[in-house]
Design a protein around this motif. Structure first.
Motif, PDB file in Angstrom:
ATOM      1  N   TYR A   1      -5.191  -0.327  -4.277  1.00 57.32           N
ATOM      2  CA  TYR A   1      -4.807  -0.609  -2.881  1.00 57.32           C
ATOM      3  C   TYR A   1      -3.792   0.412  -2.367  1.00 57.32           C
ATOM      4  O   TYR A   1      -3.574   0.530  -1.169  1.00 57.32           O
ATOM      5  CB  TYR A   1      -4.214  -2.019  -2.757  1.00 57.32           C
TER       6      TYR A   1
ATOM      7  N   PHE B   1      -0.541  -8.718  -2.653  1.00 56.94           N
ATOM      8  CA  PHE B   1      -1.873  -9.235  -2.360  1.00 56.94           C
ATOM      9  C   PHE B   1      -2.199 -10.538  -3.093  1.00 56.94           C
ATOM     10  O   PHE B   1      -3.002 -11.320  -2.612  1.00 56.94           O
ATOM     11  CB  PHE B   1      -2.938  -8.185  -2.704  1.00 56.94           C
TER      12      PHE B   1
ATOM     13  N   ARG C   1       0.803  -1.236   0.000  1.00 57.24           N
ATOM     14  CA  ARG C   1       0.000   0.000   0.000  1.00 57.24           C
ATOM     15  C   ARG C   1       0.831   1.279   0.000  1.00 57.24           C
ATOM     16  O   ARG C   1       0.353   2.313  -0.429  1.00 57.24           O
ATOM     17  CB  ARG C   1      -0.917   0.025   1.230  1.00 57.24           C
TER      18      ARG C   1
ATOM     19  N   SER D   1     -10.480  -3.221   0.353  1.00 53.20           N
ATOM     20  CA  SER D   1     -10.372  -4.678   0.315  1.00 53.20           C
ATOM     21  C   SER D   1     -11.590  -5.229  -0.417  1.00 53.20           C
ATOM     22  O   SER D   1     -12.633  -4.573  -0.451  1.00 53.20           O
ATOM     23  CB  SER D   1     -10.272  -5.254   1.730  1.00 53.20           C
TER      24      SER D   1
ATOM     25  N   HIS E   1      -9.180 -11.501  -2.818  1.00 53.80           N
ATOM     26  CA  HIS E   1      -7.912 -11.399  -3.530  1.00 53.80           C
ATOM     27  C   HIS E   1      -7.752 -12.675  -4.348  1.00 53.80           C
ATOM     28  O   HIS E   1      -7.876 -13.770  -3.836  1.00 53.80           O
ATOM     29  CB  HIS E   1      -6.744 -11.292  -2.547  1.00 53.80           C
TER      30      HIS E   1
ATOM     31  N   SER F   1       2.280  -3.930  -5.663  1.00 55.21           N
ATOM     32  CA  SER F   1       1.099  -4.049  -4.805  1.00 55.21           C
ATOM     33  C   SER F   1       0.365  -5.352  -5.100  1.00 55.21           C
ATOM     34  O   SER F   1      -0.045  -6.088  -4.201  1.00 55.21           O
ATOM     35  CB  SER F   1       0.187  -2.839  -5.057  1.00 55.21           C
TER      36      SER F   1
ATOM     37  N   CYS G   1      -5.119  -3.610  -8.750  1.00 53.30           N
ATOM     38  CA  CYS G   1      -4.434  -3.461  -7.456  1.00 53.30           C
ATOM     39  C   CYS G   1      -3.862  -2.062  -7.239  1.00 53.30           C
ATOM     40  O   CYS G   1      -3.488  -1.724  -6.113  1.00 53.30           O
ATOM     41  CB  CYS G   1      -3.332  -4.509  -7.314  1.00 53.30           C
TER      42      CYS G   1
END
Ligand code: ADP
Ligand code: MG
Length: 404
Positions: free
Chosen positions: A201, A388, A103, A207, A228, A384, A198
């Motif tokens: 994020y 994830f 992030r 989320s 995810h 990122s 992503c």
């Protein structure tokens, strides 16, 4: 117990503890943790926070309690994939970024080849690959320098594996493999389209689940991101991608390359009701933009010079964005999803952003859109995405031009 989506090192850790690797879906039960020691709670919470998940946490805890030395002695696993170097070379941007915890961007460097390809009116793959080769090391060094991170401090190396131009992808992938081999850190392969998603994020607390409108130069999709690495494509373009339509219409209007930002700019002074262009009558969540493109062409052919470029651009933009907005909003309503996410180069379009911002102000729907610099191709989104949803790849992994 089944374990999923873990960053590879987390998965490997549990493989060590459990003797096998099993995968399942995310779980957020923390209540059963109250009965165990604070150290274990902390540990499991950290694991869960970093995308590792368990069918039943109590089951997991039993194993952790049975082998605490293995669990707590493995200090490096507590760090997990904190610091990731991301590389992106799928088209005409050579990019490298260092991202913490998926992030926080410590550095995001980019060498764009737009000026080189402008004279050809589009990206020339062989030329692009050659320029990537020239600049990839420099861009990586810049990112590391700016982040103040040494190469051995990285937890993993992430790279776009596809889809994209194979010749250009191979440059980034080879660089990533070399760094992974030298540092003995995991190589994480990332899908370019999922990386675009992503980008949302970065600097947020987003989320899943959410509905994503992914609109780039090569793709236009409405996607239900359930977790995810678990998503369903609800609809997509049957012909041209939205970005492609923007680029082709811009060329028709003599606006140059890349066309999207040019249309966005001139449309601000135009009247979107000056011309009535069709939306493309496609059912469900699918799109079609080739009819719209032809309608602009036919209109231009009938008009006298100089063309009312602002009005044409604004009317075309309105037709594209209207349908993108309507179908995405419809998907969120029909599926009862309260978050909408924009992604891809066209998500930089100011009119499209305005429509969704207004929606978030007037409804319960929360809207996320990346900062402009993270809409088009960049490497921060790659790092990122690796955090994830990265997949550990071997040094023999190959680039792919289309999604397998
Ligand atoms: P790809 O991943 O397919 O190479 P990108 O995600 O980098 O594409 O996005 C590039 C596309 O986004 C191009 O088609 C470009 O015209 C479009 N684009 C960029 N900025 C804007 C904008 N402000 N308005 C509309 N389209 C835009
Ligand atoms: Mg892209």
């Amino acid at each position: 117990m089944r374990l999923i989506y873990g960053a590879p090192r987390v998965v490997r850790f549990f493989e060590n503890v459990l003797g096998e690797s099993r995968f399942d879906k995310t779980c957020s039960e923390y209540t059963s943790l109250l009965i165990v020691s604070p150290g274990i709670i902390l540990f499991v919470k950290r694991v869960c926070k970093r995308q590792s998940a368990f069918t039943t946490l109590s089951e997991c805890l039993k194993i952790l309690i049975l082998s605490p030395s293995r669990a707590f002695g493995t200090a490096q696993y507590l760090k997990f994939m904190a610091l990731i170097l991301g590389l992106e070379t799928s088209c005409d941007e050579t990019a490298a970024a260092i991202v913490r915890d998926g992030r926080t961007v410590l550095a995001s460097e980019l060498n764009s080849q737009t000026d080189i390809h402008r004279k050809y009116g589009g990206v020339v793959p062989e030329v692009a690959a050659r320029y990537h080769l020239e600049s990839v090391n420099e861009v990586i060094d810049l990112a590391l320098d700016k982040a103040g991170v040494g190469i051995h401090e990285l937890d993993a190396i992430a790279c776009t594996q596809g889809p994209g131009l194979v010749g250009t992808l191979l440059v980034g992938l080879s660089a990533a493999k070399a760094i992974s081999w030298v540092t003995q850190k995991p190589l994480l392969a990332v899908d370019h389209l999922y990386a675009h998603i992503c980008a949302n994020y970065i600097d947020t607390d987003l989320s899943p689940p959410f509905i994503c409108l992914l609109v780039s130069g090569g793709h236009s999709q409405v996607i239900h991101v359930k977790a995810h690495r678990e998503w369903l494509i609800l609809g997509e373009t049957l012909d041209d991608a939205a970005g492609e339509a923007y680029d082709k219409v811009a060329r028709l209007l003599g606006l140059g390359y890349p066309g999207g930002p040019q249309i966005d700019k001139v449309a601000r002074d135009g009247d979107s009701r000056a011309f009535k262009f069709p939306e493309g009558a496609v059912k469900g969540y699918d799109f079609s933009f080739s009819g719209l493109k032809t309608a602009v062409l036919r209109t231009v052919e009938k008009l006298e010079q100089p063309l009312p470029v602002g009005d044409l651009a604004a009317s075309f933009q309105d037709a594209v964005n209207r349908v993108l907005f309507r179908k995405t909003h419809q998907a969120a309503k029909e599926l009862g999803v309260s978050k909408i996410v924009l992604a891809g180069g066209v998500a930089a379009n100011s009119d499209l952003r305005k429509r969704f911002t207004q929606l978030s102000e007037e409804s319960e729907i929360k809207v996320f859109m990346p900062a402009l610099k993270y809409c088009t191709d960049n490497a921060a989104m790659v790092a990122s995405c690796a955090h994830f949803a990265g997949v550990e790849a071997g040094l023999d992994c190959m680039a792919y031009s289309r999604q397998p």
